[in-house]
Design an enzyme around this catalytic site. Sequence first.
Site, PDB file in Angstrom:
ATOM      1  N   GLU A  35     -40.615   6.692 -12.160  1.00 39.28           N
ATOM      2  CA  GLU A  35     -40.720   7.437 -11.278  1.00 39.28           C
ATOM      3  C   GLU A  35     -39.109   8.305 -12.263  1.00 39.28           C
ATOM      4  O   GLU A  35     -39.003   9.315 -12.236  1.00 39.28           O
ATOM      5  CB  GLU A  35     -39.490   6.553 -10.135  1.00 39.28           C
ATOM      6  CG  GLU A  35     -40.254   6.806  -8.838  1.00 39.28           C
ATOM      7  CD  GLU A  35     -41.269   8.474  -8.471  1.00 39.28           C
ATOM      8  OE1 GLU A  35     -40.120   9.169  -8.267  1.00 39.28           O
ATOM      9  OE2 GLU A  35     -42.059   8.453  -8.697  1.00 39.28           O
ATOM     10  N   HIS A  37     -39.718   9.392 -15.420  1.00 36.25           N
ATOM     11  CA  HIS A  37     -40.134  10.112 -16.624  1.00 36.25           C
ATOM     12  C   HIS A  37     -40.386  11.534 -14.598  1.00 36.25           C
ATOM     13  O   HIS A  37     -40.906  12.882 -15.446  1.00 36.25           O
ATOM     14  CB  HIS A  37     -42.165  10.179 -16.673  1.00 36.25           C
ATOM     15  CG  HIS A  37     -41.609   9.080 -17.275  1.00 36.25           C
ATOM     16  ND1 HIS A  37     -41.820   7.570 -17.483  1.00 36.25           N
ATOM     17  CD2 HIS A  37     -40.783   8.925 -19.374  1.00 36.25           C
ATOM     18  CE1 HIS A  37     -41.470   7.077 -18.507  1.00 36.25           C
ATOM     19  NE2 HIS A  37     -41.087   7.838 -19.711  1.00 36.25           N
ATOM     20  N   ASP A 150     -31.506   7.286 -21.822  1.00 38.26           N
ATOM     21  CA  ASP A 150     -31.461   6.804 -23.106  1.00 38.26           C
ATOM     22  C   ASP A 150     -30.752   7.862 -24.056  1.00 38.26           C
ATOM     23  O   ASP A 150     -30.537   9.174 -24.152  1.00 38.26           O
ATOM     24  CB  ASP A 150     -32.820   8.241 -23.815  1.00 38.26           C
ATOM     25  CG  ASP A 150     -33.876   6.538 -23.404  1.00 38.26           C
ATOM     26  OD1 ASP A 150     -33.827   5.570 -23.766  1.00 38.26           O
ATOM     27  OD2 ASP A 150     -34.910   6.694 -22.872  1.00 38.26           O
ATOM     28  N   VAL A 176     -33.283   6.985 -13.769  1.00 37.57           N
ATOM     29  CA  VAL A 176     -33.859   6.088 -11.617  1.00 37.57           C
ATOM     30  C   VAL A 176     -33.170   4.535 -12.203  1.00 37.57           C
ATOM     31  O   VAL A 176     -33.908   4.125 -12.899  1.00 37.57           O
ATOM     32  CB  VAL A 176     -34.635   6.404 -11.826  1.00 37.57           C
ATOM     33  CG1 VAL A 176     -35.558   6.236 -10.069  1.00 37.57           C
ATOM     34  CG2 VAL A 176     -34.711   8.145 -11.835  1.00 37.57           C
ATOM     35  N   SER A 185     -37.407   1.400 -16.612  1.00 32.46           N
ATOM     36  CA  SER A 185     -38.229   1.294 -18.271  1.00 32.46           C
ATOM     37  C   SER A 185     -39.597   1.457 -18.689  1.00 32.46           C
ATOM     38  O   SER A 185     -40.249   0.179 -17.639  1.00 32.46           O
ATOM     39  CB  SER A 185     -37.466   0.416 -19.185  1.00 32.46           C
ATOM     40  OG  SER A 185     -37.703   0.801 -20.482  1.00 32.46           O
TER      41      SER A 185
HETATM   42  O1  PAF Z   1     -37.576   8.642 -24.482  1.00 35.09           O
HETATM   43  C1  PAF Z   1     -38.914   8.765 -25.353  1.00 35.09           C
HETATM   44  O2  PAF Z   1     -39.831   8.341 -24.273  1.00 35.09           O
HETATM   45  C2  PAF Z   1     -39.090   9.440 -26.439  1.00 35.09           C
HETATM   46  O3  PAF Z   1     -37.984   9.180 -27.873  1.00 35.09           O
HETATM   47  C3  PAF Z   1     -39.389  11.027 -26.894  1.00 35.09           C
HETATM   48  C4  PAF Z   1     -38.171  11.751 -26.833  1.00 35.09           C
HETATM   49  C5  PAF Z   1     -40.754  11.138 -25.736  1.00 35.09           C
HETATM   50  C6  PAF Z   1     -40.081  10.967 -28.385  1.00 35.09           C
HETATM   51  O4  PAF Z   1     -40.851  10.951 -28.659  1.00 35.09           O
END
Ligand code: PAF
Length: 288
Positions: A35, A37, A150, A176, A185
């Site tokens: 979710e 992403h 992140d 989220v 994650s």
């Molecule tokens: O956050 C992530 O999933 C990765 O570090 C990214 C930004 C896609 C780079 O590989």
Amino acid sequence: MQVFHSPHDARQFVSRHRASGRTVGLVPTMGALHEGHLSLARCSQQACDMTVATIFVNPTQFGAHEDLDRYPRTLEQDCQALAAENVAAVFVPDNDTIYPDGFSTYVQPPEIAKPLEGVCRPGHFRGVTTIVLKLFQILPASHAFFGQKDYQQWKVIEAMTRDLNVPIQITACPTVREQDGLALSSRNRYLSKEDRQRGLLLYQALRRTQQLAAAGTIDISELEMEMRKVLTAIGQQHAGVDKIDYATVVNAETLAPIDKLDGKAVGLIAAHLGSTRLIDNMLLEINR
Ligand code: PAF
């Protein structure tokens, strides 16, 4: 949804839409979508005319003893989930396309990459900035969306984009969480039931810090001590996390250490549960 494997085809697709005046939002991912992403894709859909995602498990951002081999790969489900969000296209390159024989050019990450993850995962941000800059070159989007989960990665990418004059607008979208507070994650799926429960301590430690700050505690060493108390479950019946990489409160813009809360600050934690390493963070509001 279009699926591109070749940089040339992916670039043509984005360039064509940009040339017709459309804004394009880029959502870079390593797949194993959840979710969190999908919320980035929704942020992008709201801000831009169309959204393009990428799925690539980037080997250069993993250390020698990290989880590259066991990192979850769920391409089919990922594509279905992106299509359901009306993402226009996804770029899924293979490793040799991104890092062909003879590849030897890397981005030197900005200063803000040095503390925290920079100390615990040497080389990580060199890999992240290199792949993100490559993706920005391949897919000339107008906007790009990253998770606030992140936090340092967001700040590193922001600084790189500014320093190298990359014409793209970087936006961070809110973390989220599960109902009980655990930040989503891709690595949560590694957690045993017991570790999943202990994983909640990161959220609880950050919430406690937030509450103390809101109630007027401004001394950073006091806040950090409380964070560690929660993480190590001192005085509790249950066990704490297995190892703390860092549990700290720093300036939210520069990530520099501070003595007292003043201005914008962020609490950041990285901790291990069994063989899984989790990170989380929260902005702190100062009540004066
Ligand atoms: O956050 C992530 O999933 C990765 O570090 C990214 C930004 C896609 C780079 O590989």
